[in-house]
Write an enzyme that holds these catalytic residues in place. Structure first.
Site, short mmCIF file in Angstrom:
data_model
loop_
_atom_site.label_atom_id
_atom_site.label_comp_id
_atom_site.label_asym_id
_atom_site.label_seq_id
_atom_site.Cartn_x
_atom_site.Cartn_y
_atom_site.Cartn_z
N PHE A 179 0.82 -1.21 0.00
CA PHE A 179 0.00 0.00 0.00
C PHE A 179 0.85 1.26 0.00
CE2 PHE A 179 0.50 -1.22 4.47
CZ PHE A 179 0.97 -0.04 5.04
N ASP A 180 2.15 1.15 0.25
CA ASP A 180 3.02 2.31 0.25
C ASP A 180 4.47 1.85 0.16
OD1 ASP A 180 3.89 4.89 0.35
OD2 ASP A 180 3.55 5.18 2.49
#
Length: 250
Positions: free
Chosen positions: A114-115
């Protein structure tokens, strides 16, 4: 040698601390709002097996330390060292509270990234212990040294809790980060030298205060001794007069 580019805090859910665990005044604008300003959030694929933790270049895998440490004491923040730092490496401290890191965050449930800073090889910087990131990071980064790579597993109560940080992080999500501590620095406007000088000044001031207190105590003791000596002389004179009076009476 890899070239790093320093960026402002990334407009992502982890690093802007858009979390229900932080006070309202510390919350950042919503992710969708930031995305419209900063551009589309890019997701990098997970590094291939045997790839370096941050470059994706193939090389023999780093030695993995098997021990998992419970940093929070309740299983909420678990740390496993992936690459150990040198013995003389520095660590975050009161004089070096700013840290530069590389990282990749995934959802424990399905491994979805997600990041990440891997995609653009950028650096994320923040001050440890100031609530700029999720609680798990403030706890974990304090235990790391420059050059160390660690896997940090964060339970929801140490990340984004029951609310999550939509759309990337769902409610009650356990997060897994691989973090490299790249550097530790003093606060802006200060230097290691100035911090050391300030510590030395405070230590000297402490010594001066202790010396002044000791001198004051010594003077007080001398006054009490002088007072006691004077009282003894007066008593001796009174006793002498009484002795003479008794001699005359006989």
């Amino acid at each position: 040698m890899r070239e790093y580019t320093t960026s402002a805090p990334r407009p992502l859910s982890l690093l802007l601390a858009f979390s229900p665990l932080l006070p309202f005044t510390q919350r950042a604008p919503s992710l969708s709002c930031l995305s419209s300003l900063a551009g589309t959030i890019r997701r990098a694929p997970r590094p291939p097996t045997g790839a370096g933790p941050f470059t994706g270049e193939e090389h023999p895998p780093a030695k993995v330390m098997a021990e998992t440490i419970d940093l929070s004491g309740d299983g909420g923040v678990l740390k496993t060292v992936v690459r150990k730092a040198k013995d003389d490496a520095i660590a975050p401290s009161d004089s070096l509270p700013l840290v530069d890191v590389h990282y990749e965050g995934t959802l424990a449930e399905n491994g979805e990234v997600f990041d990440t800073t891997h995609e653009d090889n950028s650096i994320f910087s923040f001050e440890v212990g100031q609530g700029a990131v999720i609680k798990a990071w403030d706890i974990a980064l304090r235990t790391m040294k420059v050059g160390e790579v660690a896997k940090i597993t964060c339970k929801p109560e140490y990340a984004y809790g029951t609310a999550g940080s939509p759309p990337e992080i769902p409610p009650n999500a356990t997060l897994v980060f691989e973090v490299e501590l790249v550097a530790c620095r003093p606060r802006k406007g200060s230097s290691v030298g100035s911090v050391s000088d300030e510590k030395a000044r405070l230590e000297e001031l402490k010594k001066q205060r202790e010396l002044a207190a000791a001198t004051k105590e010594e003077e007080k003791k001398k006054r009490e001794e002088a007072k006691a000596a004077a009282a003894a002389r007066v008593q001796a004179k009174l006793d002498a007069k009484k002795g003479k009076g008794k001699g005359k009476g006989k």
